[in-house]
Design a protein around this motif. Structure first.
Motif, PDB file in Angstrom:
ATOM      1  N   LEU A  93       0.841  -1.200   0.000  1.00  0.00           N
ATOM      2  CA  LEU A  93       0.000   0.000   0.000  1.00  0.00           C
ATOM      3  C   LEU A  93       0.875   1.248   0.000  1.00  0.00           C
ATOM      4  O   LEU A  93       2.067   1.171   0.287  1.00  0.00           O
ATOM      5  N   SER A  94       0.296   2.372  -0.368  1.00  0.00           N
ATOM      6  CA  SER A  94       1.057   3.620  -0.421  1.00  0.00           C
ATOM      7  C   SER A  94       1.422   4.043   0.996  1.00  0.00           C
ATOM      8  O   SER A  94       0.546   4.241   1.828  1.00  0.00           O
ATOM      9  N   GLU A  95       2.716   4.198   1.236  1.00  0.00           N
ATOM     10  CA  GLU A  95       3.176   4.503   2.594  1.00  0.00           C
ATOM     11  C   GLU A  95       2.573   5.793   3.127  1.00  0.00           C
ATOM     12  O   GLU A  95       2.299   5.920   4.311  1.00  0.00           O
ATOM     13  N   GLY A  96       2.375   6.758   2.211  1.00  0.00           N
ATOM     14  CA  GLY A  96       1.856   8.066   2.637  1.00  0.00           C
ATOM     15  C   GLY A  96       0.486   7.994   3.268  1.00  0.00           C
ATOM     16  O   GLY A  96       0.090   8.880   4.029  1.00  0.00           O
ATOM     17  N   ILE A 135      -2.917  10.601  -0.702  1.00  0.00           N
ATOM     18  CA  ILE A 135      -2.636  10.914   0.697  1.00  0.00           C
ATOM     19  C   ILE A 135      -3.762  11.758   1.282  1.00  0.00           C
ATOM     20  O   ILE A 135      -4.262  11.492   2.377  1.00  0.00           O
ATOM     21  N   TYR A 136      -4.186  12.757   0.497  1.00  0.00           N
ATOM     22  CA  TYR A 136      -5.295  13.602   0.946  1.00  0.00           C
ATOM     23  C   TYR A 136      -6.526  12.734   1.260  1.00  0.00           C
ATOM     24  O   TYR A 136      -7.141  12.864   2.318  1.00  0.00           O
ATOM     25  N   THR A 137      -6.843  11.847   0.319  1.00  0.00           N
ATOM     26  CA  THR A 137      -8.010  10.980   0.493  1.00  0.00           C
ATOM     27  C   THR A 137      -7.882  10.144   1.764  1.00  0.00           C
ATOM     28  O   THR A 137      -8.861   9.939   2.488  1.00  0.00           O
ATOM     29  N   SER A 138      -6.655   9.689   2.047  1.00  0.00           N
ATOM     30  CA  SER A 138      -6.468   8.847   3.230  1.00  0.00           C
ATOM     31  C   SER A 138      -6.749   9.634   4.515  1.00  0.00           C
ATOM     32  O   SER A 138      -7.247   9.082   5.491  1.00  0.00           O
ATOM     33  N   TYR A 139      -6.463  10.955   4.480  1.00  0.00           N
ATOM     34  CA  TYR A 139      -6.764  11.777   5.661  1.00  0.00           C
ATOM     35  C   TYR A 139      -8.271  11.951   5.824  1.00  0.00           C
ATOM     36  O   TYR A 139      -8.798  11.963   6.932  1.00  0.00           O
ATOM     37  N   VAL A 140      -8.940  12.082   4.677  1.00  0.00           N
ATOM     38  CA  VAL A 140     -10.400  12.213   4.726  1.00  0.00           C
ATOM     39  C   VAL A 140     -11.009  10.927   5.273  1.00  0.00           C
ATOM     40  O   VAL A 140     -11.859  10.951   6.160  1.00  0.00           O
ATOM     41  N   GLU A 141     -10.509   9.807   4.762  1.00  0.00           N
ATOM     42  CA  GLU A 141     -11.072   8.520   5.164  1.00  0.00           C
ATOM     43  C   GLU A 141     -10.769   8.188   6.615  1.00  0.00           C
ATOM     44  O   GLU A 141     -11.541   7.492   7.270  1.00  0.00           O
TER      45      GLU A 141
END
Lengths: 104, 184
Positions: free
Chosen positions: A38-41, B56-62
């Motif tokens: 998965l993307s580390e970020g 990355i932005y989406t991951s913060y939202v999720e």
């Protein structure tokens, strides 16, 4: 592996790594991505959430080789949560394994 | 893309979404780069493993750290329009009963002002006309070295006098009429 499936266990994995010892972000991220693709970020926001839920604390520590690093430390709350997650996971994965073995 | 470009893109995306503490998020990725360098990785390798800024932005939202302002913009706008319509209706409900009163007051004020102005014009005509007549009757020479104004015939004078008299009377009459109307 499906993204949703990964996300469910990610919190538990982060907490699991922190039960061993305090770690800094990169360490946790690279450890997880070593095993899971998965993307580390996209792991970093989990730290924010775990911190918000008071499962982890952070502190800065100077590094001999570079700028100071943010370390994550599991809190007693976090340990309780981890144990619960772990128990649920063990139960669930055990059942899934059993079912799958029955089919195979 | 290098580190700076990557972080800037990230920064822009988060700022667009009105995230308050963008720098604390950026710091985390700065540190990631710093540690990556120590492990002997270069920008390209680190960025590849991090994923795209959008991801990355989406991951913060999720993760529930930030709310997706960009995504919600559409709905937010509708909600806003509804609020505006509602406010408009409220204003209407508030203003409509007052409207006849307001209109009456406005027309009253307008009529009073108009009547006063007409009176003033009438009176001015009464004052100004004799003055003009007086100036025209004599050979008025305002400055010594300027030729005096030519004498005006008696017919013209009478005409001006009549104009002044009747103009003034008309104005004063109209003024009193207006005054009466607004008293009704």
């Amino acid at each position: 592996m499906q993204v949703q499936l990964k996300k469910g266990v990610m919190d538990m994995l982060v907490l699991a790594l922190l039960t061993q010892n305090d770690r800094y972000g990169y360490e946790i991220v690279s450890k997880i991505s070593e095993y899971i693709e998965l993307s580390e970020g996209t792991i970093y926001p989990l730290f924010n959430r775990l911190k918000k839920e008071k499962y982890v604390e952070t502190y800065l520590l100077e590094s001999q080789t570079g700028p100071s690093r943010k370390y994550y430390k599991i809190t007693p709350n976090g340990t309780v949560a981890y144990n619960q997650m772990r128990q649920e996971w063990d139960g669930f994965s055990g059942v899934v394994d059993m079912l799958l073995k029955g089919v195979d | 893309m290098n580190k700076q470009e990557f972080l800037n893109t990230l920064r822009i995306i988060f700022k667009k979404a009105n995230v308050l503490d963008v720098e604390s998020i950026i710091d985390v990725y700065e540190e990631h780069f710093a540690v990556g360098y120590e492990k002997g990785l270069d920008d390209e390798q680190i960025i590849k493993s991090l994923g795209t800024p959008k991801e990355i932005y989406t991951s913060y939202v999720e993760a529930g750290i930030i709310t997706d302002e960009i995504g919600q913009e559409g709905t937010k706008r509708t909600v806003n329009m509804q609020a505006i319509y509602k406010r408009l209706e409220d204003y209407k409900a508030l203003l409509l009963p007052q409207l006849p009163g307001v209109a009456k007051k406005a027309s009253h004020t307008l009529l009073t002002v108009a009547s006063a102005l007409t009176y003033i014009v009438g009176v001015l005509l009464f004052i100004v006309t004799p003055a003009i007549l007086f100036l025209l009757s004599g050979s008025w020479q305002p400055l010594a070295n300027v030729t005096p104004l030519p004498a005006v015939s008696i017919v013209t004078m009478a005409g001006i006098a009549g104009l002044g008299l009747f103009g003034g009377l008309t104005c004063i009459y109209a003024g009193s009429e207006l005054n009466n109307v607004c008293k009704r």
